[in-house]
Design a protein around this motif. Structure first.
Motif, PDB file in Angstrom:
ATOM      1  N   LYS A  68      -8.919   1.510   5.365  1.00 40.16           N
ATOM      2  CA  LYS A  68      -9.156   2.468   6.442  1.00 40.16           C
ATOM      3  C   LYS A  68      -9.497   3.816   5.865  1.00 40.16           C
ATOM      4  O   LYS A  68      -9.185   4.111   4.716  1.00 40.16           O
ATOM      5  CB  LYS A  68      -7.967   2.538   7.392  1.00 40.16           C
ATOM      6  N   ASN A  81      -6.244   7.127  12.105  1.00 41.74           N
ATOM      7  CA  ASN A  81      -6.414   6.581  13.449  1.00 41.74           C
ATOM      8  C   ASN A  81      -6.176   5.081  13.378  1.00 41.74           C
ATOM      9  O   ASN A  81      -5.784   4.557  12.344  1.00 41.74           O
ATOM     10  CB  ASN A  81      -7.798   6.935  14.015  1.00 41.74           C
ATOM     11  N   ASN A  82      -6.415   4.396  14.452  1.00 40.39           N
ATOM     12  CA  ASN A  82      -6.134   2.957  14.490  1.00 40.39           C
ATOM     13  C   ASN A  82      -7.313   2.098  14.045  1.00 40.39           C
ATOM     14  O   ASN A  82      -7.274   0.880  14.165  1.00 40.39           O
ATOM     15  CB  ASN A  82      -5.714   2.547  15.904  1.00 40.39           C
ATOM     16  N   THR A  83      -8.361   2.714  13.524  1.00 38.87           N
ATOM     17  CA  THR A  83      -9.542   1.978  13.082  1.00 38.87           C
ATOM     18  C   THR A  83      -9.353   1.538  11.635  1.00 38.87           C
ATOM     19  O   THR A  83      -8.990   2.331  10.773  1.00 38.87           O
ATOM     20  CB  THR A  83     -10.788   2.872  13.195  1.00 38.87           C
ATOM     21  N   PHE A  84      -9.593   0.266  11.373  1.00 38.85           N
ATOM     22  CA  PHE A  84      -9.487  -0.264  10.014  1.00 38.85           C
ATOM     23  C   PHE A  84     -10.356  -1.502   9.891  1.00 38.85           C
ATOM     24  O   PHE A  84     -10.835  -2.044  10.889  1.00 38.85           O
ATOM     25  CB  PHE A  84      -8.031  -0.596   9.651  1.00 38.85           C
ATOM     26  N   THR A 102     -14.576  -6.845  10.884  1.00 40.52           N
ATOM     27  CA  THR A 102     -14.114  -6.099  12.049  1.00 40.52           C
ATOM     28  C   THR A 102     -14.509  -6.941  13.260  1.00 40.52           C
ATOM     29  O   THR A 102     -15.202  -7.956  13.107  1.00 40.52           O
ATOM     30  CB  THR A 102     -14.787  -4.712  12.139  1.00 40.52           C
TER      31      THR A 102
END
Length: 147
Positions: A68, A81-84, A102
């Motif tokens: 991330k 943030n919650n993006t990975f 993803t």
């Protein structure tokens, strides 16, 4: 003439000393990495100075984990943030790959170099990404340790 042969011999020695990455080395990828440069397939380089974001890797003993983007703050913390991206380390023949996925996309990068301080990956467009190991920045000097 002897000098030419000497130079060729040294060049061959260096080209034959490519680091072999073992499964035990995979744990070295865990942590924060800052991009230093990109080397394009035509040999041109793009240097990076200070980066706004780092790549954070967390790979477990089963060679599965995440990558991330994190943004370092001056007090030693990171904005996240919650993006990975899900990451799986894959060994194929003499090569090692980082397979990302993803909900929208899947891709792979070949792992060329992995040491305690250096990470180099090659993507499908033949671009080499050179990273250096980094950590939190703490300019507040409050004596507190950061994670």
């Amino acid at each position: 003439m002897k000098k030419v042969f000497g130079v060729l011999l040294v060049a061959l020695l260096f080209s034959g000393c490519k680091q072999k990455i073992t499964p035990a080395d995979v744990a070295k990828i865990n942590g924060y990495w800052e991009i230093e440069k990109v080397v394009f397939d035509d040999g041109q380089e793009k240097q990076y100075g200070m980066n706004e974001a780092y790549d954070y890797f967390q790979i477990d003993k089963n060679n599965v984990g995440i990558r991330k983007k994190v943004v370092p703050q001056l007090d030693g913390t990171f904005l996240v943030n919650n993006t990975f991206e899900n990451v799986k380390v894959r060994f194929a023949d003499e090569h090692i790959y980082l397979d990302y996925n993803t909900p929208y996309m899947k891709w792979s990068e070949e792992l060329l170099t992995l040491t305690d301080k250096e990470l180099v990956v090659l993507n499908a467009e033949k671009k080499e990404y050179h990273y250096k190991k980094t950590g939190p920045i703490n300019l507040t000097d409050d004596g507190k340790k950061t994670k």
